[in-house]
Design a protein around this motif. Structure first.
Motif, PDB file in Angstrom:
ATOM      1  N   MET A  15       0.845  -1.205   0.000  1.00 28.41           N
ATOM      2  CA  MET A  15       0.000   0.000   0.000  1.00 28.41           C
ATOM      3  C   MET A  15       0.877   1.250   0.000  1.00 28.41           C
ATOM      4  O   MET A  15       1.908   1.284   0.678  1.00 28.41           O
ATOM      5  N   MET A  16       0.490   2.251  -0.747  1.00 31.15           N
ATOM      6  CA  MET A  16       1.309   3.473  -0.748  1.00 31.15           C
ATOM      7  C   MET A  16       1.130   4.225   0.573  1.00 31.15           C
ATOM      8  O   MET A  16       0.094   4.114   1.231  1.00 31.15           O
ATOM      9  N   ASP A  33       5.259   8.544   0.170  1.00 31.33           N
ATOM     10  CA  ASP A  33       5.367   8.212  -1.259  1.00 31.33           C
ATOM     11  C   ASP A  33       4.640   9.255  -2.106  1.00 31.33           C
ATOM     12  O   ASP A  33       5.150   9.730  -3.131  1.00 31.33           O
ATOM     13  N   LYS A  53      -5.124   4.224  -5.720  1.00 33.21           N
ATOM     14  CA  LYS A  53      -4.814   3.361  -4.586  1.00 33.21           C
ATOM     15  C   LYS A  53      -3.397   2.808  -4.646  1.00 33.21           C
ATOM     16  O   LYS A  53      -2.960   2.158  -3.694  1.00 33.21           O
ATOM     17  N   THR A  54      -2.701   3.051  -5.755  1.00 37.56           N
ATOM     18  CA  THR A  54      -1.301   2.615  -5.847  1.00 37.56           C
ATOM     19  C   THR A  54      -0.448   3.777  -6.328  1.00 37.56           C
ATOM     20  O   THR A  54      -0.915   4.642  -7.090  1.00 37.56           O
ATOM     21  N   ILE A  55       0.789   3.787  -5.886  1.00 37.70           N
ATOM     22  CA  ILE A  55       1.690   4.871  -6.260  1.00 37.70           C
ATOM     23  C   ILE A  55       2.019   4.810  -7.749  1.00 37.70           C
ATOM     24  O   ILE A  55       2.221   5.851  -8.386  1.00 37.70           O
ATOM     25  N   GLU A  56       2.031   3.609  -8.301  1.00 37.12           N
ATOM     26  CA  GLU A  56       2.335   3.470  -9.728  1.00 37.12           C
ATOM     27  C   GLU A  56       1.246   4.140 -10.583  1.00 37.12           C
ATOM     28  O   GLU A  56       1.543   4.862 -11.545  1.00 37.12           O
ATOM     29  N   GLU A  57       0.009   3.909 -10.219  1.00 39.20           N
ATOM     30  CA  GLU A  57      -1.095   4.517 -10.974  1.00 39.20           C
ATOM     31  C   GLU A  57      -1.067   6.045 -10.821  1.00 39.20           C
ATOM     32  O   GLU A  57      -1.306   6.779 -11.793  1.00 39.20           O
TER      33      GLU A  57
END
Lengths: 176, 202
Positions: B1-2, B6, B135-139
């Protein structure tokens, strides 16, 4: 019979004072006593933008943000709204030293008290304002009629010079 | 989880000359990153970040303003969403770091409505021009450039995790420093200086 003009300052006097002070924004939760001024400020010819907020906290915070960005704002509220916004006054005006120019309407003032000392009002809403400002060490000026019009700019300049809050207390309905 | 840090690292990387108003957990995260004189922490003034950011955005239309808010903080002045949407600053980006708790990493108390409040829907209903949730740092990293080039005022919810609470029997209290009460004013004055505001009463 109340002689309203004796206790009222016309909205045009406020607008002229705002222009001399360089005020270009109003942040507000509108005040019943200041309806004439609110309406006057809707005219874009004055070049003063009104930001309507949903709480007095927001009006104070938005004025502080405008100050941070180099603009000049007046915060128009009524007495009970000022009471609601005390924590923002504390945080931004007092602890942070942000100049905040308040114009506070004495909402609920009984006509029988016009021309008399607001501290003698039978309404707690009215008579607690000045002692509260004293407690907060916030300077204030009464606006009890046309003879007090210079107090608009006095309160503005005080907020800038002291780098903190200063208040103009509007004692009766602003004139149309 | 971010985590909040982050998210703030991403924002620090893309901010360029943006003014940042941060509060709550985001303030603590930005404090761990290199200092930037165009950052102001809204503290101690829970709920005030969005409105301070609104004023800045209206005052300086030539640059972006990032508000990095908390869930409990936003709830405290939820009507501010309406005030922002009504004023409609096209340079206003409202990031909500939503961990669902108050005193994150200290006491971890559940925020009212933490399980079911739909913040982007609230912002959309208030009139924000663009609303997102990540909900994710990548997104989030993949989308941030598009968000900043898009319509505003924009609202971006970032669902993050949180650390274990530090307060307890072995560590029952923390003292607030004096700086916690003075930094907001100092940072506002620094922003004015950085923006070249001429002080009439220096």
């Amino acid at each position: 019979m109340i002689e309203h003009a004796k206790h009222s300052v016309p909205a045009s006097v406020f607008v002229s004072a705002f222009k001399r002070c360089g005020i270009d924004f109003i942040t507000t939760v509108p005040d019943m006593l200041q309806i004439a001024l609110h309406q006057a400020l809707e005219d874009p010819v004055h070049g003063i933008r009104t930001i309507n907020c949903t709480t007095e906290d927001q009006a104070i915070e938005t004025a502080a943000g405008l100050y941070a960005g180099g603009r000049n704002a007046a915060v128009l509220v009524q007495n009970q709204g000022f009471y609601a916004g005390i924590n923002s006054v504390r945080a931004l005006g007092l602890d942070s030293g942000v100049p905040l120019f308040f114009i506070i309407g004495q909402f609920g003032r009984e006509f029988a008290n016009l021309g008399a000392d607001p501290l003698q009002s039978k309404r707690r809403m009215v008579r607690m304002l000045e002692p509260l400002l004293d407690t907060l060490e916030i300077p204030y000026w009464r606006l009890e009629g046309p003879a007090d019009s210079a107090n608009i700019e006095r309160a503005w300049h005080a907020s800038r010079e002291r780098k903190g809050p200063a208040a103009l207390l509007v004692g009766h309905f602003i004139g149309f | 989880m971010m985590m909040t840090l982050d998210v703030c690292k991403v924002l620090a990387d893309v901010r360029e000359d943006a003014v940042v108003v941060c509060t709550m957990g985001a303030m603590n995260a930005f404090d761990k990153l290199p200092a930037n004189p165009l950052t102001v922490a809204c503290v101690p003034l829970m709920g005030g970040a969005a409105s301070i950011g609104l004023g800045l955005a209206l005052a300086r239309t030539e640059r972006k303003v990032f508000v990095v808010d908390g869930d409990a903080s936003l709830l405290m002045e939820l009507g501010g969403l309406v005030a922002v949407a009504q004023a409609a600053p096209a340079n206003f980006f409202h990031f909500l770091v939503n961990n669902g708790i108050q005193f994150a990493g200290l006491g971890n108390l559940a925020t009212p409505g933490h399980a079911n409040v739909d913040f982007p829907a609230l912002a959309r209903a208030a009139g924000y021009r663009a609303c997102y949730q990540f909900k994710t740092i990548e997104e989030f990293q993949a989308a941030i450039a598009t968000i900043l080039a898009g319509a505003a005022p924009a609202f971006i919810e970032l669902v993050v995790g949180y650390d274990q609470p530090a307060l307890g029997v072995a560590n029952p209290a923390v003292e607030m420093t004096d700086a916690r009460f003075t930094r907001m004013g100092d940072e506002i004055r620094e922003i004015r200086a950085q923006l070249g505001v001429v002080e009439v009463f220096p």
